[in-house]
Write a protein that holds these residues in place. Structure first.
Motif, PDB file in Angstrom:
ATOM      1  N   GLY A   1       0.831  -1.199   0.000  1.00  0.00           N
ATOM      2  CA  GLY A   1       0.000   0.000   0.000  1.00  0.00           C
ATOM      3  C   GLY A   1       0.863   1.244   0.000  1.00  0.00           C
ATOM      4  O   GLY A   1       1.973   1.248   0.534  1.00  0.00           O
TER       5      GLY A   1
ATOM      6  N   GLU B   1      -1.821  10.566  -6.126  1.00  0.00           N
ATOM      7  CA  GLU B   1      -1.967   9.112  -6.125  1.00  0.00           C
ATOM      8  C   GLU B   1      -1.576   8.480  -7.452  1.00  0.00           C
ATOM      9  O   GLU B   1      -1.224   7.293  -7.506  1.00  0.00           O
TER      10      GLU B   1
ATOM     11  N   ALA C   1      -8.046   0.730   5.843  1.00  0.00           N
ATOM     12  CA  ALA C   1      -8.270   0.105   4.530  1.00  0.00           C
ATOM     13  C   ALA C   1      -7.188  -0.937   4.239  1.00  0.00           C
ATOM     14  O   ALA C   1      -7.479  -2.020   3.704  1.00  0.00           O
TER      15      ALA C   1
ATOM     16  N   ILE D   1       0.940   5.451   0.869  1.00  0.00           N
ATOM     17  CA  ILE D   1       0.375   6.660   1.468  1.00  0.00           C
ATOM     18  C   ILE D   1       1.129   7.842   0.879  1.00  0.00           C
ATOM     19  O   ILE D   1       2.357   7.936   1.000  1.00  0.00           O
TER      20      ILE D   1
ATOM     21  N   ASN E   1      -6.443   1.289  -6.109  1.00  0.00           N
ATOM     22  CA  ASN E   1      -7.258   1.305  -4.888  1.00  0.00           C
ATOM     23  C   ASN E   1      -6.436   1.197  -3.612  1.00  0.00           C
ATOM     24  O   ASN E   1      -6.957   1.383  -2.506  1.00  0.00           O
ATOM     25  N   LEU E   2      -5.136   0.905  -3.772  1.00  0.00           N
ATOM     26  CA  LEU E   2      -4.269   0.791  -2.597  1.00  0.00           C
ATOM     27  C   LEU E   2      -3.321   1.982  -2.473  1.00  0.00           C
ATOM     28  O   LEU E   2      -2.381   1.964  -1.686  1.00  0.00           O
ATOM     29  N   ARG E   3      -3.571   3.038  -3.258  1.00  0.00           N
ATOM     30  CA  ARG E   3      -2.832   4.288  -3.118  1.00  0.00           C
ATOM     31  C   ARG E   3      -3.745   5.279  -2.408  1.00  0.00           C
ATOM     32  O   ARG E   3      -4.770   5.706  -2.962  1.00  0.00           O
ATOM     33  N   LYS E   4      -3.390   5.657  -1.198  1.00  0.00           N
ATOM     34  CA  LYS E   4      -4.252   6.480  -0.361  1.00  0.00           C
ATOM     35  C   LYS E   4      -3.649   7.878  -0.186  1.00  0.00           C
ATOM     36  O   LYS E   4      -2.513   8.026   0.271  1.00  0.00           O
TER      37      LYS E   4
ATOM     38  N   ASP F   1      -6.703  11.013   7.908  1.00  0.00           N
ATOM     39  CA  ASP F   1      -6.519  10.415   6.585  1.00  0.00           C
ATOM     40  C   ASP F   1      -5.550   9.231   6.657  1.00  0.00           C
ATOM     41  O   ASP F   1      -5.731   8.212   5.984  1.00  0.00           O
TER      42      ASP F   1
ATOM     43  N   ALA G   1      -2.322  13.895  -0.996  1.00  0.00           N
ATOM     44  CA  ALA G   1      -3.592  13.877  -1.730  1.00  0.00           C
ATOM     45  C   ALA G   1      -3.433  14.611  -3.057  1.00  0.00           C
ATOM     46  O   ALA G   1      -2.858  15.703  -3.124  1.00  0.00           O
TER      47      ALA G   1
ATOM     48  N   ALA H   1      -6.384   5.288   5.927  1.00  0.00           N
ATOM     49  CA  ALA H   1      -5.589   4.473   5.009  1.00  0.00           C
ATOM     50  C   ALA H   1      -5.175   3.168   5.685  1.00  0.00           C
ATOM     51  O   ALA H   1      -5.258   2.085   5.085  1.00  0.00           O
TER      52      ALA H   1
END
Length: 694
Positions: free
Chosen positions: A88, A96, A156, A90, A126-129, A149, A93, A153
C-alpha cells in the motif's frame, strides 16, 4: 583476513556458485543447481559439496570464515515475476497517480510506440491512499498533515491484507516531519508491517523517482526479510562468528538487517561484483579498461570499466520501474546457456530471451526439456565434453540435444543439423555482441581499447568468437571464470550510500556552508554506522559526489570530487570539475553561467582485508595436459575439424596452446578458435591473444 577461510555465494538463475578463499592463498570453486522455490536449499547443497571436498564437517568450516557473503537474485526474481508483497502507498492527496503518469512519457526506446503496454503497477490504484498535507518547495508547511486520513488508510490496508507500506509525500526531502508522523501512526496501527519512507530511502529531489523507489523497496522488503532471516539463522546454526554479508547493487557489502530495510539495493546484486573481479584478474597485466561479460544459464551480463572506474546508474528505469538509488551499470540480456532457439512468424531463427533455466533445463540435461538451447548447440558443435559438465557431475545426453535441434530448427528450415547448430551459435553471439556495443560504442568507447574478461560457466565457449566479432585482440579467462562474481564478492568492501537534497546556487557563503554542513552530517551518520559494524576510523574511506547543473537546466550531471571544505576560495575547484564533466558528457561547457547544486551524496566504505592470491607453479610441456581430440565445428560450412582437448587442471604457468583447441576446466570450457592462442599466467588466468585476422 584473520580466519582460515572467506566464503562467497552467488545465486544465479540456473547455478549457485561458491568460492572458498583460503587465507594462505588460493580459492576453490563449487557449483550447485539453484532452487528458486527455496534459495536456502541451494546454499545447503553447495556447502555440502565443500564439506565433502575438504573432508570435514560444515561446523568446522563456517566458524573459520571471517566473512560469509551472499549475492542473491531473490529480489530480482520477485520483481521480474511480479511476486512481491501486497503493498500500500500513502502519499500527498492529489498525487496518487504520479507513478502511472511517469513524468509524462514512456521509457526511453518506447516513447513513441503507441502499442507499447503500460507497466504493471506494483501498487494498484485502490491501494494508493492520499493524505491531506502540503509542504512547499522552500520547506515551509502550507497544510498540516491530516492524521485521520492516515488512520483511514491504515484501516483500509488492514482490511485488504496489506503486507508492506510505502510513504512518500511531496517535498518531504526538505521537511520530513509529515512522513515521520504518518510512519508513527502506521507503526501504531500495523506494528508488524515493514514500512518504507521515501525521505529516508532516497532523500533527493524528484518526487516520481522517490515514490517509485519507495514502492519498489516496500514491494520487496518482506521477501528479502524472510530470505535474510532464514540465511542468517542457517549460518548461525553452523557456528558463524560474524553476521552474513549481502552483496548490494551499488557494488558493496551490507549486513542482512540493512538489506531487509533497503531491499531495493538487492535488485541487481549478483552481477554488480563483476567489475571488481574483472579489475582484480587484470591487475597483473596493468589493464584498467575492462569489459567483463558473464554468461550463465539464464542471462548475459555486461559491465564496462574505463580507467579503473565503473559507472554507477541513478534515476533509471530498471525492469520498467524507476529506481533512484545507485546501481552498478549492468547491461543484461536473455542470452544464457539455457536460451531457447525458435523460429519466428517470418521464418527467421531467433535465440532467447526465453530460457529453459535449470528445471527442466536444456534438452541435453535429460530432465524433460525438449527445446533446443545454447548448451545443446555447444554440445553438438563439439565444444562441450560429452561426459558432462561440472567435472561429470552433470551428465549430458548428445542424442537428446541433436533431436531437439533437428526437430525444432534444422528440419523446419530444411538445413543440416550441423549448420542449424552453428547458425544458433552465431545468432546468440550476435545478441551478446549487440549488448557489448550498447555499453561501449553507444557510450563513446571503442571496444578495441579494452580487454575482454570472461566470467560465467557458459562464456568460455563463446568468448573468442565474441572478441573476434568486436575486434578485441586480448581476452582474460580466469580459472575461476564460472564463479567470478562470487570471487568478486570476497574481495569487496562494505559500502553505504548516504544522500541528501541541497538545492543551492554556488554564489554565496551561505550556500557553501549549507553544502559543507550536509556533507559533514551524512559522513558522521555513515561513520557511526560503520563503527557499529566493527570498523575503525583507519578502515573507513569516504568519497563525495554532487549532482549539479547550470541555472535553468532541467537535468543535472553527477560530479565526483575530493573531500574538502567548500569556501569562497575553494568553490572554483568544484565549478571547474562540473564544467569538465559537462563538457565530457555534452561536448560543451558554460564557465560564465551560474552553477547550482541539486543533490549531494557521500559514499562510505568499510575496507576489509583481502585474501592472498595463489601463484601457479611453472608448467612444462602443454602436451602433457593433452586428453585427446574431439571433432568440432568452427565455421558456417558445418564441417568438423579434429581439435585437441586439454585438461586445464594439468596445465602450469607459461604453458602455451595454439587454436583450434579446447581447454576443459572443472566448471568451464574454453574454446580457442583458429587464429587465437592461449597462455596460462601464474596468477591463474588464461590470456588469449588474436594471432591474425580471420
Amino acid at each position: 583476513m584473520n580466519s582460515k577461510y572467506r566464503l562467497g555465494i552467488d545465486a544465479g538463475g540456473t547455478f549457485t556458485d561458491f568460492v572458498l578463499a583460503e587465507r594462505a592463498g588460493g580459492s576453490r570453486l563449487y557449483k550447485a543447481l539453484s532452487t528458486p522455490s527455496d534459495p536456502t536449499l541451494a546454499i545447503r547443497n553447495g556447502l555440502g559439496l565443500i564439506a565433502e571436498d575438504l573432508g570435514v564437517d560444515l561446523e568446522e568450516i563456517i566458524p573459520n570464515c571471517d566473512l560469509c557473503i551472499n549475492g542473491t537474485t531473490v529480489g530480482l526474481n520477485a520483481l521480474i515475476q511480479h511476486k512481491g508483497a501486497r503493498t500500500g502507498l500513502i502519499c500527498t492527496a492529489g498525487h496518487e497517480d504520479s507513478i502511472e503518469i511517469r513524468n509524462g512519457h514512456k521509457e526511453d526506446g518506447y516513447r513513441y510506440d503507441a502499442e507499447y503496454p503500460p507497466a504493471v503497477m506494483l501498487v494498484p490504484r485502490n491501494l494508493r491512499k492520499g493524505v491531506r498535507e502540503r509542504v512547499l518547495s522552500n520547506g515551509t508547511i502550507r497544510t498540516p498533515i491530516n492524521e485521520e486520513d492516515v488512520r483511514a488508510a491504515c484501516r483500509a490496508f488492514i482490511e485488504e491484507g496489506i503486507e508492506s507500506v510505502a510513504i512518500s509525500f511531496v517535498w518531504s526531502v526538505l521537511q520530513p516531519e509529515h512522513e515521520r508522523r504518518a510512519a508513527e501512526i502506521v507503526r501504531e496501527m500495523m506494528p508488524d508491517v515493514p514500512l518504507t519512507l521515501g525521505s529516508d530511502l532516497y532523500p533527493q529531489v524528484r518526487e516520481y523517482t522517490r515514490t517509485s523507489t519507495a514502492i519498489t523497496n516496500a514491494y520487496l522488503a518482506p521477501i528479502l526479510k524472510r530470505y535474510v532471516t532464514a540465511v542468517d539463522a542457517y549460518f548461525r546454526s553452523l557456528g558463524a562468528t560474524s553476521p552474513v554479508r549481502y552483496f548490494q547493487s551499488n557494488g558493496g557489502l551490507a549486513i542482512g538487517q540493512l538489506m531487509a530495510d533497503r531491499s531495493v539495493y538487492a535488485i541487481n546484486s549478483g552481477p554488480a561484483s563483476a567489475p571488481k573481479a574483472g579489475l582484480h584478474v587484470c591487475a597483473p597485466f596493468e589493464d584498467q579498461n575492462v569489459i567483463t561479460v558473464d554468461m550463465g544459464g539464464t542471462s548475459f551480463d555486461i559491465t564496462l570499466t574505463h580507467e579503473g572506474v565503473t559507472n554507477l546508474n541513478k534515476n533509471i528505469d530498471f525492469l520498467r520501474y524507476r529506481i533512484g538509488v545507485p546501481m552498478i551499470q549492468v547491461e543484461t540480456l536473455g542470452a544464457g546457456g539455457g536460451s531457447i532457439g525458435w523460429i519466428d512468424d517470418m521464418g527467421l531463427l531467433q535465440m532467447g530471451p526465453q530460457s529453459a533455466g535449470s528445471d527442466p533445463g536444456p534438452a541435453c540435461y535429460g530432465r524433460g526439456g525438449t527445446e533446443p538451447t545454447t548448451t545443446d548447440v555447444n554440445l553438438v558443435l563439439g565444444y562441450l565434453c560429452p561426459g558432462g559438465l561440472v567435472g561429470g557431475r552433470l551428465p549430458l545426453d548428445r542424442a537428446k540435444a541433436e533431436e531437439a535441434i533437428r526437430s525444432r530448427i534444422a528440419e523446419p528450415l530444411n538445413i543440416s543439423l550441423e549448420k542449424a547448430a552453428y547458425g544458433m551459435f552465431t545468432i546468440v553471439n550476435a545478441n551478446m555482441v549487440n549488448g557489448i556495443r550498447r555499453v561501449s560504442i553507444e557510450r563513446g568507447y571503442d571496444p578495441r581499447d579494452f580487454v575482454l574478461v570472461c566470467a560465467g560457466g557458459a562464456t568460455g565457449a563463446h568468448i573468442s568468437a565474441i572478441a573476434r566479432e568486436m575486434g578485441i585482440s586480448r581476452i582474460i579467462v580466469p580459472k575461476l571464470a564460472s564463479g567470478l562474481c562470487a570471487f568478486g564478492q570476497i574481495i569487496s568492501d562494505v559500502k553505504y550510500n548516504h544522500m541528501a537534497t541541497c538545492p543551492v546556487r554556488l554564489d554565496n557563503d551561505e550556500a557553501y556552508a549549507r553544502v559543507n554542513g550536509l556533507f559533514r552530517q551524512l559522513e558522521e551518520d555513515g561513520t557511526r554506522q560503520l563503527r557499529q559494524d566493527g570498523f575503525t576510523d583507519e578502515n573507513i574511506r569516504i568519497t563525495r559526489s554532487l549532482e549539479m547543473r547550470y541555472l535553468g537546466q532541467v537535468h543535472e550531471c553527477t560530479v565526483e570530487v575530493d573531500s574538502f571544505d567548500i569556501t569562497a576560495e575553494t568553490v572554483e575547484r568544484l565549478k571547474d570539475a562540473f564544467h569538465r564533466r559537462h563538457e565530457q558528457l555534452y561536448t560543451y561547457a558554460e564557465p560564465a553561467s551560474t552553477v547550482e547544486v541539486v543533490n549531494i551524496e557521500s559514499t562510505l566504505y568499510g575496507v576489509v582485508g583481502k585474501p592472498d592470491d595463489a601463484v601457479l607453479s611453472k608448467g612444462g610441456d602443454s602436451d602433457g595436459a593433452l586428453k585427446g581430440t574431439r571433432m568440432a565445428i568452427f565455421s558456417s560450412s558445418g564441417e568438423f575439424t579434429r581439435t585437441p582437448v586439454y585438461d586445464g587442471t594439468r596445465l602450469g604457468a607459461g604453458d602455451h596452446i595454439t587454436g583450434p583447441a579446447i581447454i576443459e576446466e572443472t566448471t568451464t570450457t574454453i574454446v580457442v578458435e583458429p587464429g587465437w592462442a592461449a597462455e596460462l599466467h601464474e596468477s591463474g588466468s588464461y590470456v588469449l591473444q588474436r594471432q591474425h585476422q580471420g
